[in-house]
Structure formats: C-alpha cells, structure tokens
Write a protein that holds these residues in place. Structure first.
Motif, mmCIF file in Angstrom:
data_model
loop_
_atom_site.group_PDB
_atom_site.id
_atom_site.type_symbol
_atom_site.label_atom_id
_atom_site.label_comp_id
_atom_site.label_asym_id
_atom_site.label_seq_id
_atom_site.Cartn_x
_atom_site.Cartn_y
_atom_site.Cartn_z
ATOM 1 N N ARG A 46 0.467 -1.203 -0.198
ATOM 2 C CA ARG A 46 -0.066 0.195 -0.195
ATOM 3 C C ARG A 46 0.936 1.351 -0.102
ATOM 4 O O ARG A 46 1.869 0.975 0.193
ATOM 5 C CB ARG A 46 -0.682 0.293 1.476
ATOM 6 C CG ARG A 46 0.072 0.324 2.881
ATOM 7 C CD ARG A 46 -1.102 0.175 3.658
ATOM 8 N NE ARG A 46 0.104 0.399 5.008
ATOM 9 C CZ ARG A 46 -0.222 1.955 5.580
ATOM 10 N NH1 ARG A 46 0.000 2.948 4.879
ATOM 11 N NH2 ARG A 46 1.128 1.691 6.595
ATOM 12 N N ARG A 47 0.711 2.173 -0.445
ATOM 13 C CA ARG A 47 1.359 3.728 -0.598
ATOM 14 C C ARG A 47 1.112 4.538 0.601
ATOM 15 O O ARG A 47 -0.373 4.618 1.826
ATOM 16 C CB ARG A 47 0.575 4.410 -1.641
ATOM 17 C CG ARG A 47 1.375 5.588 -2.063
ATOM 18 C CD ARG A 47 0.896 6.260 -3.071
ATOM 19 N NE ARG A 47 1.860 7.898 -4.035
ATOM 20 C CZ ARG A 47 1.830 7.380 -4.262
ATOM 21 N NH1 ARG A 47 2.394 6.296 -5.516
ATOM 22 N NH2 ARG A 47 3.194 8.310 -4.697
ATOM 23 N N TRP A 48 2.004 4.822 1.539
ATOM 24 C CA TRP A 48 2.307 5.126 2.681
ATOM 25 C C TRP A 48 1.423 6.707 2.307
ATOM 26 O O TRP A 48 1.903 7.376 1.227
ATOM 27 C CB TRP A 48 2.929 5.351 3.542
ATOM 28 C CG TRP A 48 3.798 3.819 4.035
ATOM 29 C CD1 TRP A 48 3.666 2.778 3.113
ATOM 30 C CD2 TRP A 48 4.723 4.032 4.449
ATOM 31 N NE1 TRP A 48 4.439 2.341 3.797
ATOM 32 C CE2 TRP A 48 5.254 2.445 4.796
ATOM 33 C CE3 TRP A 48 5.843 4.771 5.705
ATOM 34 C CZ2 TRP A 48 6.173 2.107 5.619
ATOM 35 C CZ3 TRP A 48 6.709 4.282 6.529
ATOM 36 C CH2 TRP A 48 6.393 2.797 6.533
ATOM 37 N N ASP A 49 0.720 7.354 3.079
ATOM 38 C CA ASP A 49 0.576 9.418 2.887
ATOM 39 C C ASP A 49 1.682 9.533 3.208
ATOM 40 O O ASP A 49 2.445 9.676 4.267
ATOM 41 C CB ASP A 49 -0.759 9.617 3.641
ATOM 42 C CG ASP A 49 -0.730 8.720 5.625
ATOM 43 O OD1 ASP A 49 -1.799 8.322 6.382
ATOM 44 O OD2 ASP A 49 -0.023 9.388 6.170
ATOM 45 N N GLN A 50 1.678 11.228 3.230
ATOM 46 C CA GLN A 50 2.525 11.750 3.510
ATOM 47 C C GLN A 50 2.450 11.948 5.201
ATOM 48 O O GLN A 50 4.019 12.090 5.427
ATOM 49 C CB GLN A 50 2.691 13.407 2.620
ATOM 50 C CG GLN A 50 3.406 14.114 3.274
ATOM 51 C CD GLN A 50 5.183 14.085 2.318
ATOM 52 O OE1 GLN A 50 4.513 13.380 1.002
ATOM 53 N NE2 GLN A 50 5.901 13.667 3.177
ATOM 54 N N ALA A 51 2.118 12.120 5.542
ATOM 55 C CA ALA A 51 2.041 11.959 7.646
ATOM 56 C C ALA A 51 3.016 11.137 7.881
ATOM 57 O O ALA A 51 3.761 11.104 8.796
ATOM 58 C CB ALA A 51 1.037 12.431 8.062
ATOM 59 N N GLU A 52 2.622 9.614 7.478
ATOM 60 C CA GLU A 52 3.551 8.532 7.957
ATOM 61 C C GLU A 52 4.858 8.634 7.704
ATOM 62 O O GLU A 52 5.754 7.682 8.005
ATOM 63 C CB GLU A 52 2.763 7.336 6.973
ATOM 64 C CG GLU A 52 1.190 6.605 7.707
ATOM 65 C CD GLU A 52 1.564 5.452 7.128
ATOM 66 O OE1 GLU A 52 0.265 5.554 5.673
ATOM 67 O OE2 GLU A 52 1.022 4.153 7.864
ATOM 68 N N VAL A 53 5.019 8.720 6.161
ATOM 69 C CA VAL A 53 6.345 8.997 5.236
ATOM 70 C C VAL A 53 7.381 9.881 6.345
ATOM 71 O O VAL A 53 8.138 9.709 6.964
ATOM 72 C CB VAL A 53 6.244 9.418 4.054
ATOM 73 C CG1 VAL A 53 7.916 9.964 3.332
ATOM 74 C CG2 VAL A 53 5.957 8.560 3.299
ATOM 75 N N THR A 54 6.851 10.755 6.592
ATOM 76 C CA THR A 54 7.430 11.994 7.035
ATOM 77 C C THR A 54 7.161 11.420 8.620
ATOM 78 O O THR A 54 8.519 11.595 9.604
ATOM 79 C CB THR A 54 6.420 13.315 7.413
ATOM 80 O OG1 THR A 54 6.421 14.364 5.682
ATOM 81 C CG2 THR A 54 7.150 14.492 8.228
ATOM 82 N N ALA A 55 7.034 11.132 9.671
ATOM 83 C CA ALA A 55 6.642 10.540 10.607
ATOM 84 C C ALA A 55 8.103 9.259 10.806
ATOM 85 O O ALA A 55 9.505 9.243 11.853
ATOM 86 C CB ALA A 55 5.743 10.082 11.565
#
Lengths: 235, 440
Positions: B347-356
């Motif tokens: 699945r594609r991570w959302d931006q908030a997940e990626v940043t954290a």
C-alpha cells in the motif's frame, strides 16, 4: 542393491521392517550355513515361504519379478549386512530409499556406494529436500553422489534436471523424481567404467534439512504449483 | 589501529562475533578476561587508555534460543535502549567497573547469526525471508540497530568516544544505492542529476551482468553485450559512481555464475567490482557470503526484507563476515535497511506517515552512529511512479541531521577490517581498507 561388472544386479538387501520379515530373516540366517548356498536358489527358495507377505509395490516383489536375488536383513547396518557386503564381488552399491547409513557399513563395500538424491546438491541436503528446493523457488534436479558419513555430503558424481510441468502436483514431481533418479543411476553406473570425476562437497556449501516439512509449507508448495507461481516450469 | 586481546580459553563462537563487531564500530582496544568466562561472567576492560571495565553475565552457547527483550539501561544520567536477556536490566558503577545485571551479548549474537530466520522456515514465493514474520516486527523494533545500541552503551560504560569516520565530521551515513532492473529508457542522466543535487559521493549502481545460459524469467531483460544497453549505461561511465554486481536470480547459490557475471561486468566497467547485491535479494545463509567472498567481492548488500523496512541482522553498520568456523574475514555485510517499494507496496504510505517514519529512522541512526543503506530502483524515477519524492525527502532530512551521503563502498571502506582473528590467543589487529582516504 549391489551390482556386478556388466551392471547386472547381483543382490538386493532389504532392511526388514515388519515382524514377519524379521522372523523370516532370523530363520533364514539361524542355520549359519546359508552363506554357501548359491545365491539364486537359496534366496528365492527361502523367500517363497514368505512370498505372500510381499505387497506388489514392495522392493521384494520387484526383485522377484526381475529375478534378482535378495535377502532380508535385520537392518542395513546389521552384522549380517556387513558380512554380505564384505563378501560380495560387486562393483557398486546403490541405495534406494535407504535410511542414513553409519559406521562400519560405509566401509564394508570394496566398491563405491552410491546414493541418488532427488534435490540439488550441495544446497539441499537431508529430508524433504525436493520440496524445500521447490519452496525456495529453485530449479529441481537429482544428484548422484558417493555415500559418506555426513548426510548427502559425499562427492557429487553427476546431476540431471528434474522437470516440473504446469499442472504437476507434488506427487507427480515425486514420481518423476524416482524415474529421473533411475535414469541417472543407469547413466552413472555405465560411466563408472570410464571413470567419473567426483566433485567434493564442503559442509558450508549447503543446508541439511531434518525432520518432516511442516504441513502448512507442504500445502503452500502445492498451492504455488497449482497457481503457477513457481518460476521454473519446464513448459 | 584497533585490537582485541582474547585469551586462548575464549571459544570462537557467536559471542565472539558480536564482540568483533562492537570493536570494529568503536575502533577500540579492549581486553577480555577469561576467568570471568568460567563463572558465566565476562569482564571487558579498556586497554587504551587503560582502565574502565564492564562486567556482564553471558549465556554462552544459547544464541539461537535467547530471544532478546527490548529494555533500557539507566546509566550516568542517560537512558540506553538495549536488547537484553531480561526485561529489566540495571547497570551499577562499582569502583572502576560497570556491572550489568543481564546478558546483552547473546541476544545480539542471535540477530547477527540470523537465528530468527534459521528457526522459522517460512519463505515467500521467491524464497525470501519476510519482515512481518519477525518477532521484532511484532514488538515494534524491526528497524532498531541493536548492535549499535549495544556499542553505544559499551562506549558510555567504558568512557570511549564513538569515532568520527565520515568527511566533514559526520557521525553517521546514508549508503545510497540504485539497482538497475529495467533499462528500457534513458533515465540514468536524470538519476545522476538527482544524486548530484543531493551531493551524494560516488552513489552505487547495481548492474546486472547475466549471461544467456544463466538467465531465467525473473532476471532483468537487458544484456550487457547489447549495444543499446551499453549506450543507455554510458552516462554511468562518464560520472563518478560506483558500479556493483546485481547478481542474477540464481547466482546467489552458483559460484561459477557469480564469478562469470563479475568478470563480465568488470570487462564492461574496465575496473574492479567490489560490491554485490542479489537480484530479488535472494540469499542463502551463510554460503552466499562465502561464495561472494571467494569470488573476490568486498561486501554484500543483499540482506533486506522484501515487505518491510527493517534490519534483518539487527545492525545497519557493515560487519565482518565470519565463516562457520568463526574465522573473521575482510568481507563485510552491509544490510539494506530500506527499499523504495516499502513505501508503495502493498500500500502507498500517506505523507504524514512518511514524514514521521523518516524522522524516527533518522533519529535512530543519528543517535547510534549507524548506517542507513537504501536501495532506490532507477526505473522508478519519474513517470507514473513519483516515488522519488520520498527519496528526496529522506536524503534532505538525513543531510540536515548531519549524515554523510555516499555510495555503499564509500561507507564500507571507512570501517576497519577485522582481520587476523583466526587463532586463539593471538593479538587481533584490524585496519582500514587499503587506499582509504582520510576520514576528516
């Protein structure tokens, strides 16, 4: 199975696995003078007494059909086996579905003792090795090797691909594996006169799988075959 | 120059592997006390400067069974995350020694020897070990470099600094690599521009050199002998990069194929090739490393999970490969922590997940002076993929947090070679790889 020059099977040794077979072997050996009997007469004569106990898919039945003398022994590593091997005038011994051999038995045959392992060596040693190679998405093959103390680690003599076809089940692969092993056995035994170059194995070059393969992994192998996920189908 | 003095009584076992790795990371001179071994204790003493000691119990010979427990040690007003034999672990300063209540070595030894995956026979359809099966994933610590955490505590207990080994005073590094699985478009100049913008020194490109007889359905389709492929690869020859071998799908277990592919690649590259990573990350422990070492490679980066970000062997730093006889070699294992696909599949991570996530990962590496080895496939640049925005964010964040950005060999060669550990009772010496430039 012990083979003479000319590759004619001279004698089969079958480890007795039932009480009836052990009794037959004991009765057969108790006289102590059976060594001097002509192999064919003595063996076949004795075995007729227990012929009714042989299943049609048994080694004993196969030997009878082919006219190969055979003997039941209490165990392949029993003193009787060792004595037979020492006296046998043969060029090679061939193992077929034999247990792990140890000790004196391995050194009792003047000629070579060969095993035909239905998996790539040295990588996949031990039990269920065919399925483990399949599970690791490797092309299958059978390997002829000399037998030594360490399981499936004797010098490799030859290999032959074991094809896997779309639609195969694990049982299909097993059956084909037996056939390819037999073909490889003939090839290796015929070449033995001209000499083969054994390739030694080192322990670190492979992994020895022990015990039964977990049932969920067996089922997964079956599923991957069924769903076409295996990479190395031959067709 | 670093050294470890090991008395003859110390067996060359998994414990020894951990200790060599810690010594390499700290570039320290340490002394083992054999008398402690007999009573189940190990005493490690700092040699240079002399003094300082660490005493801890060791459960020898139980590496496979000793599942470590994430714990913390409070010591000298700091809290050190550690993998321990006990859930609660204490450290007490007694005179010049620090005494620890639990075994910190054996759980790490278990990771170094890949005991987790030796005990669990499950593999995916490509024969790969999956991260979601690891108990560490279930404990939420699959990305923690436990070896480096151990080193950090040992350094603190013995009053040792963690060496600065990268240019411009950087304490940790991102080892940047790109596998070339697809070569159907001229995308390499764009990739090189990307790396240039991030000032990555000699990024590593893993090139496939499979021969006709070695190729299978899973291998890249390009052929080094094809003039069109060579033309597309030409920008690499004109740039300052490292070329490594992307070993074919079956070559990890076939020594003749491995040597043939290395020779084929070197013939095209006109220079030695020292790095290896298997296509699909195929790997057979531990023989694949032995084959690669015998083929003349200096390091391997095939240890990675297909499904999750994580450290399969519990370390990010390069560690010397030890044979089954516990003979240390100059060949290094550099685990690949992170692949592009981890952020986009299944699945594609959302931006908030990626940043954290990037923030946590970078913090961990910075605190432990670790190495973050990443693999970003070249063909995912541009087009519909848009995967490189995540890579852009990762590299930018890492640099802002003091990381050195370089190719895999640029990182590996800055670690000492733990050589000469072959015989008991000898003074073990290690040194930097020949030709190393100054670290400062």
């Amino acid at each position: 199975m012990l083979c003479s020059a000319g590759l004619r099977p001279r004698l089969g040794l079958i480890a007795a696995v039932t009480d009836a077979q052990v009794s037959a072997a004991t009765a057969y050996l108790s006289g102590g003078s059976w060594w001097r009997w002509p192999w064919r007469v003595g063996v076949q004569g004795a075995m007729r007494r227990v012929a009714g106990q042989f299943r049609t898919d048994s080694m004993a039945h196969a030997y009878l059909e082919l006219g190969v003398p055979f003997v039941f022994v209490p165990g392949l590593d029993s003193p009787a086996s060792v004595a037979l091997l020492r006296r046998a005038a043969v060029d090679a011994g061939v193992l077929a579905e034999a247990p792990i051999l140890r000790g004196e038995l391995l050194h009792s045959l003047p000629a070579s003792l060969l095993n035909f392992h239905a998996a790539p060596l040295p990588a996949y040693r031990g039990s269920w090795a065919t399925y483990w190679a399949l599970y690791h998405d490797e092309p299958l093959s059978v390997t002829a090797h000399l037998v030594e103390e360490r399981t499936d680690q004797g010098p490799v003599l030859a290999t032959r691909p074991l094809p896997v076809q779309r639609g195969d089940t694990l049982a299909d692969i097993d059956r084909r594996g037996f056939r390819v092993c037999a073909e490889l056995a003939v090839e290796v035994l015929q070449q033995s006169r001209r000499g083969l170059l054994p390739q030694p194995q080192e322990p670190w070059q492979g992994r020895t799988f022990r015990g039964e393969m977990p049932q969920d992994i067996v089922a997964e192998c079956q599923r991957r075959l069924r769903d076409g996920e295996y990479t190395f189908f031959s067709d | 120059m670093l050294s470890v003095v090991i008395p003859a009584a110390v067996p060359r076992d998994d414990y020894f592997r951990v200790w060599c790795a810690v010594v390499d990371h700290l570039e320290a001179q340490l002394h083992f006390d054999a008398t402690g071994e007999e009573s189940g204790l190990c005493r490690i003493t700092r040699v240079q400067p002399p003094g300082g000691g660490l005493v801890l119990p060791v459960q020898r010979g139980q590496a496979k069974e000793s599942v470590g427990k994430p714990s913390r040690i409070e010591f000298s007003s700091c809290s050190y995350p550690i993998l321990s034999s006990e859930a609660v672990t204490t450290a007490e300063q007694v005179g010049s020694e620090v005494r620890v209540s639990a075994d910190l070595i054996t759980p790490v030894a278990r990771l170094l020897t890949l005991a987790e995956e030796q005990l669990d026979p499950h593999r995916d359809r490509y024969g790969l070990v999956e991260g979601h099966r690891s108990p560490r994933q279930q404990a939420g610590c699959l990305s923690v470099p436990w070896l480096e955490r151990l080193s950090s505590f040992v350094a603190a207990a013995l009053g040792l600094p963690i060496p600065i080994r990268y240019p411009r005073g950087a304490r940790w590094a991102v080892a940047v690599s790109s596998d070339i699985d697809v070569l159907e478009t001229d995308h390499l100049p764009t990739v090189l521009d990307f790396y240039a913008r991030h000032a990555v020194e000699r990024p590593t490109f893993m090139v496939c050199a499979v021969g006709r007889e070695e190729r299978c359905a899973r291998d890249p389709t390009y052929d080094l002998d094809d003039p069109a492929a060579r033309q597309r690869l030409q920008p690499l020859r004109e740039a300052v990069v490292e070329i490594g071998l992307h070993g074919s799908y079956l070559a990890h277990d076939r020594f003749p194929w491995l040597t043939a592919q290395k020779a084929r690649l070197e013939s095209w590259w006109s220079s030695p090739v020292v790095g290896h990573r298997a296509h699909f990350y195929r790997f057979a422990y531990s023989r694949s490393w032995e084959w690669q070492r015998r083929a003349g490679f200096e390091y391997d980066a095939s240890l990675g999970y297909p499904d999750l970000v994580g450290l399969r062997s519990g370390h990010g730093i390069p560690v010397a490969f030890m044979t089954d006889d516990s003979v240390s070699t100059a060949f290094r294992v550099l685990p690949t922590h992170l692949l592009d696909q981890h952020f986009f599949w299944p699945r594609r991570w959302d931006q908030a997940e990626v940043t954290a996530f990037i923030d946590r990962l970078v913090t961990e590496c910075e605190e432990t002076a670790s190495v973050l080895c990443v693999d970003w496939h070249t063909y995912t640049l541009g087009g519909d993929f848009q995967w490189w925005s995540v890579f852009d964010q990762l590299l930018s964040t890492a640099r802002s947090r003091g990381a050195y950005l370089g190719g895999m060999w640029e990182v590996v060669r800055r670690y000492p070679k733990c050589s000469g550990c072959a015989s008991a009772g000898t003074h073990l010496a290690g040194g930097n790889a020949a030709g190393d430039v100054s670290k400062t």
